[in-house]
Design an enzyme around this catalytic site. Sequence first.
Site, PDB file in Angstrom:
ATOM      1  CG  HIS A 112      -1.618   1.119   1.247  1.00 37.96           C
ATOM      2  ND1 HIS A 112      -2.883   1.530   0.481  1.00 37.96           N
ATOM      3  CD2 HIS A 112      -1.630   2.483   1.938  1.00 37.96           C
ATOM      4  CE1 HIS A 112      -3.593   2.673   0.912  1.00 37.96           C
ATOM      5  NE2 HIS A 112      -2.818   3.174   1.547  1.00 37.96           N
TER       6      HIS A 112
ATOM      7  CG  ASP B 294     -12.149   1.554   3.947  1.00 41.00           C
ATOM      8  OD1 ASP B 294     -11.923   2.422   4.709  1.00 41.00           O
ATOM      9  OD2 ASP B 294     -11.934   1.580   2.719  1.00 41.00           O
TER      10      ASP B 294
ATOM     11  NE  ARG C 245     -11.368   8.847   7.187  1.00 38.88           N
ATOM     12  CZ  ARG C 245     -10.666   8.074   6.629  1.00 38.88           C
ATOM     13  NH1 ARG C 245     -10.702   7.031   6.149  1.00 38.88           N
ATOM     14  NH2 ARG C 245      -9.362   8.821   6.694  1.00 38.88           N
TER      15      ARG C 245
ATOM     16  CB  SER D   8      -9.218   3.655   5.854  1.00 39.74           C
ATOM     17  OG  SER D   8      -9.497   3.520   4.551  1.00 39.74           O
TER      18      SER D   8
ATOM     19  CE  LYS E  26      -8.593   0.457   1.191  1.00 33.57           C
ATOM     20  NZ  LYS E  26      -9.194   1.350   2.056  1.00 33.57           N
TER      21      LYS E  26
END
Length: 437
Positions: A82, A161, A168, A183, A187
């Site tokens: 990520h 999420d 958000r 968040s 995932k």
Amino acid sequence: MQMQALIEARRDGRAHSEADLRDLALAAARGTVPDYQLAAWLMAAYLNPITPQETAWLTMAMADSGERADLGGLPKPWLDKHSTGGVGDKTTIVVLPILAACGLTVVKMSGRGLGITGGTVDKLSSVPGMRLNLTPDELRQIAGRTGIALTGQTPDLAPADKALYALRDATATVDSIPLIVSSILSKKLAGSADTVLLDVKCGAGSFMPTLRQAKALGRALAETARLCGLNTRIAITDMSQPLGAAVGNALEVREAVATLTGETLGPGTDRFRTLCVRLAGMALEACGRAESSRHGRRIAEKTITDGSAAEKARQWFFAQGATADVVSNPAMLEVAPVRREMFFRENGWVSGIAPDEVARAVIVLGGGRKRKEDPVDLGVGLVLQAQVGSKAEAGAPLATIYARSEEAATQAEATVAGAVAVSRREVSIPKLVLAVR
């Protein structure tokens, strides 16, 4: 669940139980609580942040709010990667094939771009025919065949999420560190990763403009990942200038493919390749496939030089529906027809390339979003022929802009010109990796 009581507790800074946060995540996923109450809780959590333990509970609850990818029987280790996002950041498209060529199974959920940062799903959408809305079963099947599978946010994986992130964005609570952490990591858990490589961007082209903020996010990610049982490696990397030479969706895929095949689009490509190899080396060390990150870098480099990473990318694209071999022929990635060449107007050294301004130039061209519902032109963007610290010579190429009209090219040219600063004194090259943990 008494949502009003949960809002009051967060407002007053009182503790939440694991059951409270699990109920909250399920309510968000199922839509059984009004948006205005979830929004109120998010604002209360922004003003009175939840603790690391509460963040871990929320993360696991969000991961459990839908299905989890079943990777059973696929080769281990199972890794996810990520990036917190930055201008020109296309590292996923290079790092995943490198790791798959080394025998790892990499399953990833990626997002679309918003604001100045691009999204991997938008970039890969420029590959003709490529599907990015995979079901959990399809993720498993494709990962089993190629070692890689990537999808956009789906209703099946971590639906809490998706619901909370939309709120958000609408309530100005996006930059809450505990909410960012939950968040990201929810995932990863939903994708069944056991090791996670995290690239935290730092600089004007990212959501974390200062090193202090980036380190705070890195610490929070590491602590929550530990509490959730994830093995992680975290790099804080420079985003004080665009990453690589290309900015814009199809152009960035072209640069990623060039990197995998040992070619270049500009001086920034070499810096980009260096980062991809370093990140892959960290991942290989974390998974026990290398004795050290330095050893991992040598292994990663070999997959580029021997062509195995490029072949993995080709297999991956076709497995997800690509109808053209863009690895062998990157020209099949369509780019906008109007080309505007820019040149340096003075001699010296490049002292700055403001990434946020470069990103705004791409948005002017139609290649980014100001709002989530905005369409994106995948073929526009620009390729820079300069990096901070490189020499500037009057009349030498600075950038090529790809636009749909001369008017749009002119607007973008003015923005890019204002983003590039030239000094009469020699300028040092910025450090690429600022910290690791």
